[in-house]
Design a protein around this motif. Sequence first.
Motif, PDB file in Angstrom:
ATOM      1  N   ASP A  13       0.939  -0.828  -0.047  1.00 46.52           N
ATOM      2  CA  ASP A  13      -0.603   0.141  -0.192  1.00 46.52           C
ATOM      3  C   ASP A  13       0.529   1.356   0.715  1.00 46.52           C
ATOM      4  O   ASP A  13       0.873   1.834   0.367  1.00 46.52           O
ATOM      5  CB  ASP A  13      -0.924   0.151   1.343  1.00 46.52           C
ATOM      6  N   PHE A  14       2.216   1.737  -0.906  1.00 49.01           N
ATOM      7  CA  PHE A  14       3.008   2.192  -1.146  1.00 49.01           C
ATOM      8  C   PHE A  14       2.924   2.808   1.006  1.00 49.01           C
ATOM      9  O   PHE A  14       2.471   4.202   0.789  1.00 49.01           O
ATOM     10  CB  PHE A  14       2.050   3.838  -1.879  1.00 49.01           C
ATOM     11  N   ALA A  15       4.101   2.496   1.092  1.00 44.90           N
ATOM     12  CA  ALA A  15       4.259   2.784   2.282  1.00 44.90           C
ATOM     13  C   ALA A  15       5.029   3.888   2.283  1.00 44.90           C
ATOM     14  O   ALA A  15       5.663   4.667   3.731  1.00 44.90           O
ATOM     15  CB  ALA A  15       4.725   1.672   3.356  1.00 44.90           C
ATOM     16  N   GLY A  16       5.833   4.665   1.252  1.00 42.30           N
ATOM     17  CA  GLY A  16       6.666   5.621   1.419  1.00 42.30           C
ATOM     18  C   GLY A  16       7.497   5.470   1.203  1.00 42.30           C
ATOM     19  O   GLY A  16       8.078   4.314   0.949  1.00 42.30           O
ATOM     20  N   PRO A  17       8.621   6.635   1.488  1.00 41.66           N
ATOM     21  CA  PRO A  17      10.165   6.126   0.681  1.00 41.66           C
ATOM     22  C   PRO A  17      11.042   4.942   2.020  1.00 41.66           C
ATOM     23  O   PRO A  17      12.229   4.612   1.433  1.00 41.66           O
ATOM     24  CB  PRO A  17      10.781   7.651   1.029  1.00 41.66           C
ATOM     25  N   LEU A  18      10.627   5.217   3.075  1.00 42.78           N
ATOM     26  CA  LEU A  18      11.482   4.073   4.321  1.00 42.78           C
ATOM     27  C   LEU A  18      10.898   2.580   3.279  1.00 42.78           C
ATOM     28  O   LEU A  18      11.736   2.218   3.447  1.00 42.78           O
ATOM     29  CB  LEU A  18      10.355   3.989   5.303  1.00 42.78           C
ATOM     30  N   SER A  19      10.144   2.835   2.966  1.00 40.25           N
ATOM     31  CA  SER A  19       9.487   1.469   2.224  1.00 40.25           C
ATOM     32  C   SER A  19      10.559   1.068   0.828  1.00 40.25           C
ATOM     33  O   SER A  19      10.576  -0.378   0.659  1.00 40.25           O
ATOM     34  CB  SER A  19       8.429   1.128   1.641  1.00 40.25           C
ATOM     35  N   VAL A  46      13.501   2.272   0.669  1.00 38.16           N
ATOM     36  CA  VAL A  46      15.169   2.188   1.815  1.00 38.16           C
ATOM     37  C   VAL A  46      15.037   0.893   2.050  1.00 38.16           C
ATOM     38  O   VAL A  46      15.954   0.248   1.749  1.00 38.16           O
ATOM     39  CB  VAL A  46      14.769   2.995   2.740  1.00 38.16           C
ATOM     40  N   LEU A  47      13.697   0.501   2.901  1.00 36.25           N
ATOM     41  CA  LEU A  47      13.999  -1.656   3.137  1.00 36.25           C
ATOM     42  C   LEU A  47      14.273  -2.195   2.376  1.00 36.25           C
ATOM     43  O   LEU A  47      15.088  -2.708   2.067  1.00 36.25           O
ATOM     44  CB  LEU A  47      12.594  -1.760   4.177  1.00 36.25           C
ATOM     45  N   GLY A  97      16.543  22.522   4.272  1.00 38.18           N
ATOM     46  CA  GLY A  97      16.553  21.539   5.395  1.00 38.18           C
ATOM     47  C   GLY A  97      16.620  20.155   4.895  1.00 38.18           C
ATOM     48  O   GLY A  97      17.693  20.494   4.201  1.00 38.18           O
ATOM     49  N   ARG A  98      16.632  19.547   5.608  1.00 38.44           N
ATOM     50  CA  ARG A  98      17.463  17.898   5.668  1.00 38.44           C
ATOM     51  C   ARG A  98      16.190  17.732   3.747  1.00 38.44           C
ATOM     52  O   ARG A  98      15.142  18.084   3.684  1.00 38.44           O
ATOM     53  CB  ARG A  98      16.874  17.070   6.518  1.00 38.44           C
ATOM     54  N   HIS A  99      16.926  16.519   3.625  1.00 43.87           N
ATOM     55  CA  HIS A  99      16.169  15.809   2.099  1.00 43.87           C
ATOM     56  C   HIS A  99      17.046  14.412   2.829  1.00 43.87           C
ATOM     57  O   HIS A  99      17.522  13.819   2.606  1.00 43.87           O
ATOM     58  CB  HIS A  99      17.039  16.017   1.179  1.00 43.87           C
ATOM     59  N   PRO A 100      15.247  14.045   3.016  1.00 45.94           N
ATOM     60  CA  PRO A 100      15.112  12.412   3.813  1.00 45.94           C
ATOM     61  C   PRO A 100      15.209  11.579   2.860  1.00 45.94           C
ATOM     62  O   PRO A 100      15.667  10.807   3.269  1.00 45.94           O
ATOM     63  CB  PRO A 100      13.916  12.676   4.203  1.00 45.94           C
ATOM     64  N   THR A 101      15.018  11.835   1.526  1.00 48.54           N
ATOM     65  CA  THR A 101      15.403  10.710   0.228  1.00 48.54           C
ATOM     66  C   THR A 101      17.039  10.603   0.341  1.00 48.54           C
ATOM     67  O   THR A 101      16.763   9.492  -0.887  1.00 48.54           O
ATOM     68  CB  THR A 101      14.422  11.033  -0.771  1.00 48.54           C
ATOM     69  N   PHE A 102      17.407  11.502   0.431  1.00 48.03           N
ATOM     70  CA  PHE A 102      18.769  11.339   0.366  1.00 48.03           C
ATOM     71  C   PHE A 102      19.689  10.659   1.608  1.00 48.03           C
ATOM     72  O   PHE A 102      19.933  11.945   2.147  1.00 48.03           O
ATOM     73  CB  PHE A 102      19.648  12.620  -0.303  1.00 48.03           C
ATOM     74  N   GLY A 103      20.534   9.800   1.445  1.00 47.38           N
ATOM     75  CA  GLY A 103      21.299   9.599   3.070  1.00 47.38           C
ATOM     76  C   GLY A 103      21.528   7.750   2.254  1.00 47.38           C
ATOM     77  O   GLY A 103      21.858   7.275   1.354  1.00 47.38           O
ATOM     78  N   GLY A 107       3.305   0.302  11.516  1.00 49.03           N
ATOM     79  CA  GLY A 107       2.815   2.566  10.756  1.00 49.03           C
ATOM     80  C   GLY A 107       3.560   3.148  10.691  1.00 49.03           C
ATOM     81  O   GLY A 107       3.025   4.178  10.041  1.00 49.03           O
ATOM     82  N   LEU A 108       4.770   3.087  11.267  1.00 49.34           N
ATOM     83  CA  LEU A 108       5.691   4.495  11.051  1.00 49.34           C
ATOM     84  C   LEU A 108       5.106   4.595   9.667  1.00 49.34           C
ATOM     85  O   LEU A 108       5.943   4.162   8.893  1.00 49.34           O
ATOM     86  CB  LEU A 108       6.994   4.163  11.714  1.00 49.34           C
ATOM     87  N   ARG A 109       5.900   6.371   9.301  1.00 51.79           N
ATOM     88  CA  ARG A 109       6.241   6.168   7.507  1.00 51.79           C
ATOM     89  C   ARG A 109       6.432   7.560   7.653  1.00 51.79           C
ATOM     90  O   ARG A 109       7.471   7.701   6.578  1.00 51.79           O
ATOM     91  CB  ARG A 109       4.556   7.073   6.935  1.00 51.79           C
ATOM     92  N   LYS A 110       7.278   8.106   8.597  1.00 55.21           N
ATOM     93  CA  LYS A 110       7.871  10.004   8.385  1.00 55.21           C
ATOM     94  C   LYS A 110       9.412   9.361   8.778  1.00 55.21           C
ATOM     95  O   LYS A 110       9.361   8.771   9.529  1.00 55.21           O
ATOM     96  CB  LYS A 110       7.738  10.636   9.324  1.00 55.21           C
ATOM     97  N   VAL A 111      10.633   9.531   7.367  1.00 56.34           N
ATOM     98  CA  VAL A 111      11.178   9.088   7.653  1.00 56.34           C
ATOM     99  C   VAL A 111      12.617  10.183   9.011  1.00 56.34           C
ATOM    100  O   VAL A 111      13.168   8.966   9.039  1.00 56.34           O
ATOM    101  CB  VAL A 111      12.298   9.533   6.376  1.00 56.34           C
ATOM    102  N   VAL A 112      11.752  11.059   8.691  1.00 56.21           N
ATOM    103  CA  VAL A 112      12.803  12.112  10.222  1.00 56.21           C
ATOM    104  C   VAL A 112      12.786  11.323  11.599  1.00 56.21           C
ATOM    105  O   VAL A 112      13.219  11.591  12.449  1.00 56.21           O
ATOM    106  CB  VAL A 112      12.702  13.480  10.066  1.00 56.21           C
TER     107      VAL A 112
END
Length: 195
Positions: free
Chosen positions: A72-78, A80-81, A132-138, A155-160
């Motif tokens: 279900d498109f859990a965002g950038p952290l998904s 990263v995983l 500011g920070r660029h959470p998709t660049f790490g 359920g965590l979705r926020k990178v920072v």
Amino acid sequence: MKQPLGVILAGGQATRMGGGDKGLLPIGGGTILSHVIERLEPQVAGLALNANGDPTRFSALNLPIVADSIPDFAGPLSGVLAGLDWAAEQGASHIVTAAADTPFLPCDLVPYLMLAAEGTNIGLALASSPNGRHPTFGIWPVALRDDLRTALQAGLRKVVLWTDSHNAATADFPNDQSFFNVNTPEDLAKAQAML
């Protein structure tokens, strides 16, 4: 720290652009994604693309395609995983991520992230610029992939939120334009002019 693998994050739904793959939009004789690859590939030991749906639409890129394992498109952290799981199969210790819609990403992204990560006990760092920070660049350690999987499943979705909980370092870049991302048709026109 060995040279990390690279993972381009293209797993989003591009809703502000009307859907589809933003990275495949034409810009300056190529695509947004071809510009990202051109800048990131020389900096990493190998490169994969995180994308969901039919992987054959990217077959011309000749890159491994890694899909999200979290539904279900859990965002950038998904993404990263997915990259960390792929890197673990390759025996790598770290990945560096970049967004698929940022054609001007820094040509020194990886060395600066590696330098920042060396100052931490786990080797985790995010890029930052005056805006500011660029959470998709790490740079992300493979050793944290199970921790990240647990957080996403909870359920965590926020990178920072996740990176701050691990005391991520920051790699400072002087130029905001390096992280300019194409989200709308107007942004695409602006990127074309910037080229």
